[in-house]
Scaffold this active site. Sequence first.
Site, PDB file in Angstrom:
ATOM      1  N   GLY A   1      34.178  39.515  34.726  1.00 46.12           N
ATOM      2  CA  GLY A   1      35.479  39.843  34.149  1.00 46.12           C
ATOM      3  C   GLY A   1      35.503  39.603  32.649  1.00 46.12           C
ATOM      4  O   GLY A   1      35.989  40.438  31.869  1.00 46.12           O
TER       5      GLY A   1
ATOM      6  N   LEU B   1      32.547  32.738  40.812  1.00 49.45           N
ATOM      7  CA  LEU B   1      31.786  32.551  39.576  1.00 49.45           C
ATOM      8  C   LEU B   1      31.297  33.886  39.009  1.00 49.45           C
ATOM      9  O   LEU B   1      31.539  34.212  37.841  1.00 49.45           O
ATOM     10  CB  LEU B   1      30.604  31.622  39.832  1.00 49.45           C
ATOM     11  CG  LEU B   1      29.661  31.409  38.646  1.00 49.45           C
ATOM     12  CD1 LEU B   1      30.393  30.746  37.487  1.00 49.45           C
ATOM     13  CD2 LEU B   1      28.438  30.597  39.055  1.00 49.45           C
ATOM     14  N   ALA B   2      30.572  34.663  39.811  1.00 46.23           N
ATOM     15  CA  ALA B   2      30.023  35.927  39.306  1.00 46.23           C
ATOM     16  C   ALA B   2      31.136  36.889  38.898  1.00 46.23           C
ATOM     17  O   ALA B   2      31.026  37.591  37.880  1.00 46.23           O
ATOM     18  CB  ALA B   2      29.132  36.573  40.354  1.00 46.23           C
ATOM     19  N   ASP B   3      32.214  36.922  39.673  1.00 50.96           N
ATOM     20  CA  ASP B   3      33.347  37.775  39.315  1.00 50.96           C
ATOM     21  C   ASP B   3      33.955  37.350  37.988  1.00 50.96           C
ATOM     22  O   ASP B   3      34.323  38.183  37.153  1.00 50.96           O
ATOM     23  CB  ASP B   3      34.408  37.724  40.415  1.00 50.96           C
ATOM     24  CG  ASP B   3      34.099  38.650  41.572  1.00 50.96           C
ATOM     25  OD1 ASP B   3      33.894  39.845  41.329  1.00 50.96           O
ATOM     26  OD2 ASP B   3      34.064  38.175  42.713  1.00 50.96           O
ATOM     27  N   SER B   4      34.098  36.045  37.789  1.00 51.60           N
ATOM     28  CA  SER B   4      34.708  35.556  36.557  1.00 51.60           C
ATOM     29  C   SER B   4      33.853  35.895  35.349  1.00 51.60           C
ATOM     30  O   SER B   4      34.354  36.352  34.310  1.00 51.60           O
ATOM     31  CB  SER B   4      34.927  34.042  36.643  1.00 51.60           C
ATOM     32  OG  SER B   4      35.830  33.718  37.675  1.00 51.60           O
TER      33      SER B   4
END
Length: 396
Positions: free
Chosen positions: A173, A167-170
């Site tokens: 991004g 979630l945090a990476d998405s």
Amino acid sequence: MTETPLAGLRVLDAATLFAGPLAATMLGDFGAEVVKIEHPAKPDPSRGHGPSKDGIGLWWKLLGRNKRTLTLDLSKPGGRTTFLRLAATADVVIENFRPGTLEKWDLGWPELSAVNPRLVLARVTAFGQFGPYSRRPGFGTLAEAMSGFAAITGEPDAPPVLPPFGLADSIAGLATAYAVMTALAARDRTGEGQVVDMAIIEPILAALGPQPTWYDQLGHVQERTGNRSANNAPRNTYRTADGTWVAVSTSAQSIAERVMHLVGRPELIDEPWFATGAQRAEHADVLDAAVGSWIAARSRTEVLAAFEKAEAAIAPVQDIRDVMADPQYQALDTVTTVDDPELGPLRMQNVLFRLSSTPGAIRWAGRPHGADTDEILTELGLTEAELTALRTEGAL
């Protein structure tokens, strides 16, 4: 073909795993030429994340789409020189090494901007380029914990919940792609590039809404409420008679009233506390009982049809099997088919949004490690002798 909106933009994706590479994918989907740079012996770990078919990582097929792949060891002298030559031809470099790593290789902003003053360098790290945590190793999971997301997710009497996906990476991004386009817009006016400092801990905090302001002004700390909301009710998941689940939301007062009429409890609308979402949330037990008992006596098909007729907000709780068959997703072509040389027809999420005049497109899925190395470097002007020397050095 209609020219894509980012045609002519060149992006070097020197990041690994998810946040940085996803930003490059978003740019590639709308026409940017993306060159994925991976270590010769240590490919992007996303190639090995999750399920694979015939030894081919499926996550990479999604994350690596619309990218040409190049192997290059930036820590080698020849690798450094070649990277600078590539950067001189690029508009954007995206990297996610720990702060100080590019500088250790003499590839920091002074060196990169010297060969290309118009370059935008996007630096994506867990904690940012400065501060007491900046040199710590970190992943999106830490951002989900540190930002306050996990603290408000889950049932009140159960442990905090981490999402079972990036979630945090998405979020980071998507934010990085936006930041890059913002920096490029500034470059169009000034003629000069700049550095984007993206800390993965920050975009997810922005997505959590006004929590800092609530705390600053009121000392308010949001607690875990499970599927309920402190801002409106009924808002929950409810089980149907055939054992499936649906989600109901009543953020608008008119929708809440329609739901009460639908489930046969219109008298609740006349209660003084029904007039605002926050007051309804304080009586969630009563409202959940009314909605839940009505839904529990009917099949999901019956429930969805009745809510649609009443113009009340509802959705089935779907797993990926349901998503793939959902008629709305099918109408939008949200999950589309890509012809892949390795796996044949391959289904994956389509580009993120639709543009009426210059749409994006998936031109190909993720390619094998280093598949385009010779082609890219030959286009850059390297000779066969130089390619051989780089291979001998271990830079390719």
